[in-house]
Design a protein around this motif. Structure first.
Motif, mmCIF file in Angstrom:
data_model
loop_
_atom_site.group_PDB
_atom_site.id
_atom_site.type_symbol
_atom_site.label_atom_id
_atom_site.label_comp_id
_atom_site.label_asym_id
_atom_site.label_seq_id
_atom_site.Cartn_x
_atom_site.Cartn_y
_atom_site.Cartn_z
ATOM 1 N N GLY A 1 -0.519 2.989 -0.767
ATOM 2 C CA GLY A 1 -0.867 2.282 -1.993
ATOM 3 C C GLY A 1 -0.734 3.167 -3.210
ATOM 4 O O GLY A 1 -0.224 2.751 -4.254
ATOM 5 N N LEU A 2 -1.164 4.408 -3.082
ATOM 6 C CA LEU A 2 -1.059 5.353 -4.190
ATOM 7 C C LEU A 2 0.399 5.661 -4.507
ATOM 8 O O LEU A 2 0.795 5.681 -5.675
ATOM 9 C CB LEU A 2 -1.804 6.643 -3.845
ATOM 10 N N LEU A 3 1.211 5.876 -3.503
ATOM 11 C CA LEU A 3 2.628 6.150 -3.730
ATOM 12 C C LEU A 3 3.355 4.944 -4.315
ATOM 13 O O LEU A 3 4.255 5.104 -5.137
ATOM 14 C CB LEU A 3 3.296 6.586 -2.423
ATOM 15 N N SER A 4 2.953 3.747 -3.903
ATOM 16 C CA SER A 4 3.598 2.564 -4.467
ATOM 17 C C SER A 4 3.253 2.389 -5.942
ATOM 18 O O SER A 4 4.070 1.889 -6.713
ATOM 19 C CB SER A 4 3.225 1.313 -3.674
ATOM 20 N N ARG B 1 1.360 -5.333 -7.877
ATOM 21 C CA ARG B 1 0.090 -5.867 -8.367
ATOM 22 C C ARG B 1 -1.075 -5.214 -7.643
ATOM 23 O O ARG B 1 -0.995 -4.912 -6.452
ATOM 24 C CB ARG B 1 0.036 -7.363 -8.155
ATOM 25 N N PRO B 2 -2.183 -5.019 -8.354
ATOM 26 C CA PRO B 2 -3.370 -4.424 -7.722
ATOM 27 C C PRO B 2 -3.919 -5.249 -6.562
ATOM 28 O O PRO B 2 -4.423 -4.690 -5.586
ATOM 29 C CB PRO B 2 -4.386 -4.358 -8.862
ATOM 30 N N ALA B 3 -3.814 -6.560 -6.641
ATOM 31 C CA ALA B 3 -4.304 -7.403 -5.547
ATOM 32 C C ALA B 3 -3.506 -7.159 -4.271
ATOM 33 O O ALA B 3 -4.057 -7.198 -3.162
ATOM 34 C CB ALA B 3 -4.235 -8.869 -5.939
ATOM 35 N N GLY B 4 -2.210 -6.901 -4.406
ATOM 36 C CA GLY B 4 -1.384 -6.601 -3.240
ATOM 37 C C GLY B 4 -1.769 -5.279 -2.596
ATOM 38 O O GLY B 4 -1.820 -5.163 -1.370
ATOM 39 N N ILE B 5 -2.052 -4.288 -3.420
ATOM 40 C CA ILE B 5 -2.480 -2.994 -2.883
ATOM 41 C C ILE B 5 -3.832 -3.127 -2.203
ATOM 42 O O ILE B 5 -4.043 -2.593 -1.104
ATOM 43 C CB ILE B 5 -2.515 -1.941 -4.005
ATOM 44 N N ALA B 6 -4.758 -3.846 -2.831
ATOM 45 C CA ALA B 6 -6.085 -4.037 -2.241
ATOM 46 C C ALA B 6 -6.000 -4.801 -0.923
ATOM 47 O O ALA B 6 -6.668 -4.451 0.056
ATOM 48 C CB ALA B 6 -6.992 -4.768 -3.219
#
Length: 66
Positions: free
Chosen positions: A24-27, A35-40
């Motif tokens: 998530g951090l690398l993306s 989008r933040p919702a996708g990472i979460a």
């Protein structure tokens, strides 16, 4: 007598969390349109999967060889 086993489980759980946090951090760094919702959602799904595998005493070798 139970403390070494407990500490090992806590360390493994922490490594599962770090392993899900890094993609998530690398993306965020390389793909600005994510989008933040996708990472979460990826963090939550990955952590639940990893903890479920740990509780079921499965590892990736069991999955590959099955």
């Amino acid at each position: 007598m139970l403390a070494p086993s407990l500490m090992l489980n806590l360390i493994n759980t922490a490594y599962y969390g770090f392993g899900q946090f890094l993609p998530g951090l690398l993306s965020i760094f390389f793909f600005r349109s994510i989008r933040p919702a996708g990472i979460a959602a990826g963090l939550i799904a990955g952590d639940l999967f990893a903890i479920g595998m740990h509780l079921a005493q499965m590892n990736f070798l069991n999955i590959i060889l099955a």
